[in-house]
Design a protein around this motif. Sequence first.
Motif, short mmCIF file in Angstrom:
data_model
loop_
_atom_site.label_atom_id
_atom_site.label_comp_id
_atom_site.label_asym_id
_atom_site.label_seq_id
_atom_site.Cartn_x
_atom_site.Cartn_y
_atom_site.Cartn_z
N VAL A 33 5.94 -8.19 6.87
CA VAL A 33 4.75 -7.78 6.13
C VAL A 33 4.46 -6.29 6.30
O VAL A 33 4.23 -5.58 5.30
N PRO A 34 4.49 -5.74 7.53
CA PRO A 34 4.23 -4.30 7.66
C PRO A 34 5.22 -3.44 6.87
O PRO A 34 4.81 -2.46 6.23
N PHE A 35 6.51 -3.81 6.90
CA PHE A 35 7.46 -2.97 6.19
C PHE A 35 7.35 -3.18 4.68
O PHE A 35 7.59 -2.24 3.91
N ALA A 36 6.98 -4.36 4.23
CA ALA A 36 6.75 -4.56 2.80
C ALA A 36 5.57 -3.71 2.34
O ALA A 36 5.59 -3.17 1.22
N ILE A 37 4.55 -3.58 3.20
CA ILE A 37 3.43 -2.69 2.87
C ILE A 37 3.91 -1.26 2.72
O ILE A 37 3.52 -0.54 1.79
N LEU A 38 4.79 -0.84 3.63
CA LEU A 38 5.33 0.52 3.54
C LEU A 38 6.11 0.73 2.24
O LEU A 38 6.07 1.82 1.66
N CYS A 39 6.82 -0.32 1.79
CA CYS A 39 7.57 -0.22 0.53
C CYS A 39 6.63 0.05 -0.64
O CYS A 39 6.93 0.88 -1.52
N ILE A 40 5.48 -0.63 -0.66
CA ILE A 40 4.53 -0.44 -1.76
C ILE A 40 3.85 0.92 -1.64
O ILE A 40 3.66 1.61 -2.65
N VAL A 41 3.49 1.32 -0.41
CA VAL A 41 2.90 2.66 -0.23
C VAL A 41 3.90 3.72 -0.67
O VAL A 41 3.53 4.73 -1.29
N ASP A 42 5.17 3.51 -0.36
CA ASP A 42 6.21 4.43 -0.81
C ASP A 42 6.30 4.45 -2.33
O ASP A 42 6.49 5.52 -2.94
N LEU A 43 6.15 3.29 -2.95
CA LEU A 43 6.17 3.22 -4.41
C LEU A 43 5.03 4.05 -5.01
O LEU A 43 5.23 4.78 -5.99
N PHE A 47 -6.38 8.51 -1.29
CA PHE A 47 -6.77 9.08 -2.58
C PHE A 47 -8.26 9.42 -2.60
O PHE A 47 -8.66 10.49 -3.08
N SER A 48 -9.09 8.53 -2.08
CA SER A 48 -10.54 8.75 -2.11
C SER A 48 -10.94 9.97 -1.30
O SER A 48 -11.75 10.80 -1.75
N ILE A 49 -10.38 10.09 -0.10
CA ILE A 49 -10.71 11.24 0.74
C ILE A 49 -10.27 12.54 0.06
O ILE A 49 -11.02 13.53 0.03
N THR A 50 -9.08 12.53 -0.52
CA THR A 50 -8.58 13.73 -1.19
C THR A 50 -9.46 14.11 -2.38
O THR A 50 -9.78 15.29 -2.58
N ASP A 62 8.68 -13.98 4.46
CA ASP A 62 7.76 -15.02 4.02
C ASP A 62 7.11 -14.56 2.73
O ASP A 62 6.22 -13.72 2.72
N ARG A 63 7.55 -15.12 1.61
CA ARG A 63 7.09 -14.66 0.30
C ARG A 63 5.63 -15.02 0.03
O ARG A 63 5.00 -14.45 -0.86
N ARG A 64 5.09 -15.97 0.78
CA ARG A 64 3.70 -16.37 0.57
C ARG A 64 2.71 -15.34 1.09
O ARG A 64 1.51 -15.42 0.79
N LYS A 65 3.18 -14.37 1.84
CA LYS A 65 2.29 -13.35 2.40
C LYS A 65 2.19 -12.12 1.51
O LYS A 65 1.69 -11.08 1.95
N LEU A 66 2.63 -12.23 0.28
CA LEU A 66 2.55 -11.10 -0.64
C LEU A 66 1.12 -10.59 -0.84
O LEU A 66 0.92 -9.37 -0.90
N PRO A 67 0.09 -11.46 -0.95
CA PRO A 67 -1.28 -10.93 -1.08
C PRO A 67 -1.68 -9.99 0.04
O PRO A 67 -2.34 -8.97 -0.20
N PHE A 68 -1.28 -10.30 1.28
CA PHE A 68 -1.60 -9.41 2.40
C PHE A 68 -0.91 -8.06 2.22
O PHE A 68 -1.48 -7.00 2.54
N VAL A 69 0.32 -8.09 1.71
CA VAL A 69 1.06 -6.85 1.47
C VAL A 69 0.35 -5.99 0.43
O VAL A 69 0.16 -4.78 0.62
N LEU A 70 -0.05 -6.60 -0.67
CA LEU A 70 -0.70 -5.85 -1.74
C LEU A 70 -2.04 -5.27 -1.31
O LEU A 70 -2.32 -4.08 -1.54
N ILE A 71 -2.85 -6.09 -0.66
CA ILE A 71 -4.17 -5.61 -0.23
C ILE A 71 -4.01 -4.48 0.80
O ILE A 71 -4.71 -3.47 0.74
N GLY A 72 -3.07 -4.64 1.74
CA GLY A 72 -2.85 -3.60 2.73
C GLY A 72 -2.37 -2.30 2.12
O GLY A 72 -2.85 -1.21 2.48
N ALA A 73 -1.42 -2.40 1.19
CA ALA A 73 -0.87 -1.18 0.56
C ALA A 73 -1.93 -0.47 -0.28
O ALA A 73 -2.06 0.77 -0.22
N PHE A 74 -2.68 -1.22 -1.07
CA PHE A 74 -3.72 -0.60 -1.89
C PHE A 74 -4.81 0.00 -1.02
O PHE A 74 -5.34 1.08 -1.34
N PHE A 75 -5.16 -0.67 0.06
CA PHE A 75 -6.20 -0.15 0.94
C PHE A 75 -5.79 1.20 1.54
O PHE A 75 -6.57 2.16 1.53
N ILE A 76 -4.56 1.30 2.01
CA ILE A 76 -4.08 2.55 2.61
C ILE A 76 -4.07 3.67 1.58
O ILE A 76 -4.61 4.76 1.81
#
Length: 435
Positions: A10-20, A244-247, A225-239
Amino acid sequence: MIPNRQGLTVPFAILCIVDLFGVFPIVMLPGPIMKCGWLGIPLAICVFAVQIYTAILLGKCWIIAEEIEPNIIHKNRYPYAAIAELVFGRNVKRIVSVMQDITVFGSTIPNLLIAADNLHTLGMKAPDGIINISFCFWLIIIGLVLCPPIWLGSPKDMKLIGSISVFTVVSVCALTWIIMMQIPNDINYPVAEPSWNTIALAYGVLAFQFDVHPLILTVQMDMKDRRKLPFVLIGAFFITCCLFSITTVIAYLKLGGLVNSNLLDALPESQVLNIDIILVTLQICLSTVVSTTALFQNIEHHLRIPREFTWKRCILRTFVMMLAVLIGEVVPRFDLVMGLIGSLLTGPLMFILPPIFYTKIKSLHYSKIKTSKRVCYRTFPNAKLSLDVGSRRLILASFLVFVGVLATVLSTISNIQDNIINSKLTMSCWMQIFI
């Protein structure tokens, strides 16, 4: 569903989306949002919410699809199109496949344009014009340099690239904040009043920069674990949204209306800014490598190129990258391309198709449950189907489809008009050669 033991955590999947997402929300998004005035932040929040919700729907569609048709796992090189084929047949599959490929391919063009423009700008700053290379040649050089990295397979084969890219995103944020905080507070350049064109462009850029749908299922296929995709999306968007907001807040307080399509253009000259531009260029290139995997895998499937590393993969991916470079030589401005692609193609992939697919596949799954006692409803272990829940989902899906169609049509018309007007004012590389 069999877990992928060698896949992404999950952490590395979050990094993949943040990288995207990359540095675009940091350096390219504040300007269009600020030009929308008080409508900018609500517009951004709405687009973010819809992106997360519909991306989660896509992930759930795949989980349900595996229960309805277990053999769909063999189509994981083109998961979005595979879902379309399952619920609506081959014709819809072809349409979705073409839209997805064009979206991913189109997104590489502004990436290349921005990277080439950054390197050209740095070259012009060199003493005595030592690095006097034109923008058009930088575009070709970047395309050639990116060829070896894109020969890799899927996101799970690019962990090092993804890690370096995310570290670069954080570094760009830190440097950009430092530069802006050093700007005197006596600058008072008011932000212009919003117009329909600025809102349409901001929507297109938002949809373009945060459109995870062409790649999100590819990331899900590589997860343990493909069922944990919601956690990945929420984490990536949050980061990314926090960065973006601070900038945006700092840029509004320090620069105001001076910010255009590229935040870095409004910053004062310094060595720190030059380092920032280099890091932005590096991150854009690394993000391009990861984001194009969905496109390459889909094309390779249709051409029956093996999953293993072969010379055919190298030739195909190099050809596609050089085609993007060729089109980039014709395109005059990257922000117009981002707006047009975001409004025309990401609208259907983001707003329209996920709710429709989810509603249809839920009906198919419910029908199979009633006709087969052997089917175990594992997607939502504690959920119970009811008429009320189904009605709410149907109403929400209908609303999203309506908004998606309306936003796609209106913003596309506006962006086409802007492209026609600005293409007459800005010369592309081809125009410079023949004029």
